[in-house]
Design a protein around this motif. Structure first.
Motif, short mmCIF file in Angstrom:
data_model
loop_
_atom_site.label_atom_id
_atom_site.label_comp_id
_atom_site.label_asym_id
_atom_site.label_seq_id
_atom_site.Cartn_x
_atom_site.Cartn_y
_atom_site.Cartn_z
N GLN A 150 43.96 -29.16 8.13
CA GLN A 150 44.40 -30.41 8.88
C GLN A 150 43.05 -31.52 8.26
O GLN A 150 43.29 -32.54 8.04
CB GLN A 150 44.45 -30.44 10.39
N ALA A 151 41.76 -31.19 8.52
CA ALA A 151 40.48 -31.89 8.16
C ALA A 151 40.66 -32.25 6.73
O ALA A 151 40.55 -33.37 6.48
CB ALA A 151 39.35 -31.13 8.43
N GLU A 192 34.45 -37.60 12.65
CA GLU A 192 33.73 -37.15 14.12
C GLU A 192 34.50 -36.21 14.56
O GLU A 192 34.31 -35.17 15.26
CB GLU A 192 33.39 -38.45 14.68
N THR A 193 36.03 -36.70 14.72
CA THR A 193 37.13 -35.96 15.47
C THR A 193 37.06 -34.38 14.74
O THR A 193 37.09 -33.28 15.55
CB THR A 193 38.32 -36.50 15.41
N HIS A 194 37.07 -34.18 13.30
CA HIS A 194 37.43 -32.94 12.91
C HIS A 194 36.09 -32.18 13.07
O HIS A 194 36.38 -30.96 13.17
CB HIS A 194 37.98 -33.12 11.52
N THR A 195 34.96 -32.84 12.71
CA THR A 195 33.86 -31.81 13.08
C THR A 195 33.68 -31.37 14.33
O THR A 195 33.37 -30.09 14.49
CB THR A 195 32.43 -32.99 12.94
N GLU A 196 33.86 -32.03 15.37
CA GLU A 196 33.96 -31.52 16.70
C GLU A 196 34.97 -30.50 16.91
O GLU A 196 34.94 -29.38 17.50
CB GLU A 196 34.12 -32.66 17.89
N ALA A 197 36.32 -30.97 16.32
CA ALA A 197 37.45 -29.90 16.67
C ALA A 197 37.06 -28.41 15.68
O ALA A 197 37.28 -27.40 16.46
CB ALA A 197 38.70 -30.72 16.13
N LEU A 198 36.47 -28.73 14.65
CA LEU A 198 36.02 -27.21 13.98
C LEU A 198 35.15 -26.47 14.64
O LEU A 198 35.38 -25.32 14.74
CB LEU A 198 36.03 -27.64 12.45
N THR A 199 34.21 -27.22 15.28
CA THR A 199 33.45 -26.59 16.21
C THR A 199 33.81 -25.63 17.25
O THR A 199 33.69 -24.65 17.33
CB THR A 199 32.15 -27.62 16.68
N PHE A 200 34.83 -26.39 17.82
CA PHE A 200 35.64 -26.02 18.94
C PHE A 200 36.26 -24.86 18.63
O PHE A 200 36.45 -23.59 19.32
CB PHE A 200 36.47 -27.06 19.80
N VAL A 201 37.23 -24.83 17.45
CA VAL A 201 38.02 -24.18 16.80
C VAL A 201 37.28 -22.56 16.84
O VAL A 201 37.61 -21.50 17.05
CB VAL A 201 38.87 -24.51 15.75
N ASN A 202 36.08 -22.90 16.00
CA ASN A 202 35.32 -21.66 15.59
C ASN A 202 34.58 -20.85 16.68
O ASN A 202 34.32 -19.79 16.59
CB ASN A 202 34.26 -22.07 14.80
#
Length: 159
Positions: free
Chosen positions: A12-13, A79-89
């Protein structure tokens, strides 16, 4: 299921960054109000769900105003994807079973895994709309299929 969800968020990113680059290369597409509204909708929904995932407040009315430039859109997506990927990981299989509620769909109770799938599927639908608008503007939309991403798993290149 967790590895697949992580891959879908990575895809998605990349897909969002690739679509934004294609729109940047076609000023007529960014000049289309439907494209801007769709981009805003995609990133706003991603951010709203991320707020639910992170159990933090999301001021929907304050977020209704779209960014004022393509650069601002790109920054918001990144910014949204950076934060989302941190969460998902950081999510584990047990957390995927947690029930989340969406304030915009009262009574709907989803597992975190279902909500995460909603985010990537919803975004894919709207990227398809942007691809159609690119075609209408005379550009060739990028191929954003998951299987294409799987071949080399490219990182997003933000415009």
């Amino acid at each position: 299921m967790l590895p697949l969800i992580g891959e879908l968020f990575d895809h998605q990113a990349w897909a969002d960054a690739t679509m934004l680059a294609a729109i940047r290369a076609c000023p007529a597409a960014y000049g289309n109000e439907k494209v801007r509204k769709t981009l805003h909708h995609i990133v706003m929904v991603q951010r709203a769900f991320l707020s639910i995932f992170l159990k933090r407040a999301f001021d929907m009315p304050a977020k209704l105003e779209p960014p004022d430039s393509l650069d601002a859109f790109c920054a918001r997506f990144r910014e949204t994807h950076t934060e989302a990927l941190t969460f998902v990981n950081d999510v584990d299989d047990q957390a995927l079973k947690r029930v989340v509620e969406t304030p915009w769909l009262p009574g709907a109770k989803l597992t975190l895994a279902e909500a995460m799938m909603q985010v990537v599927m919803h975004s894919q639908w709207h990227r398809g709309q942007c691809a159609s608008r690119l075609s209408e503007a005379g550009a060739t939309p990028p191929t954003l299929d998951f299987i294409v991403w799987l071949k080399d798993r490219p990182a997003p290149v933000w415009p």
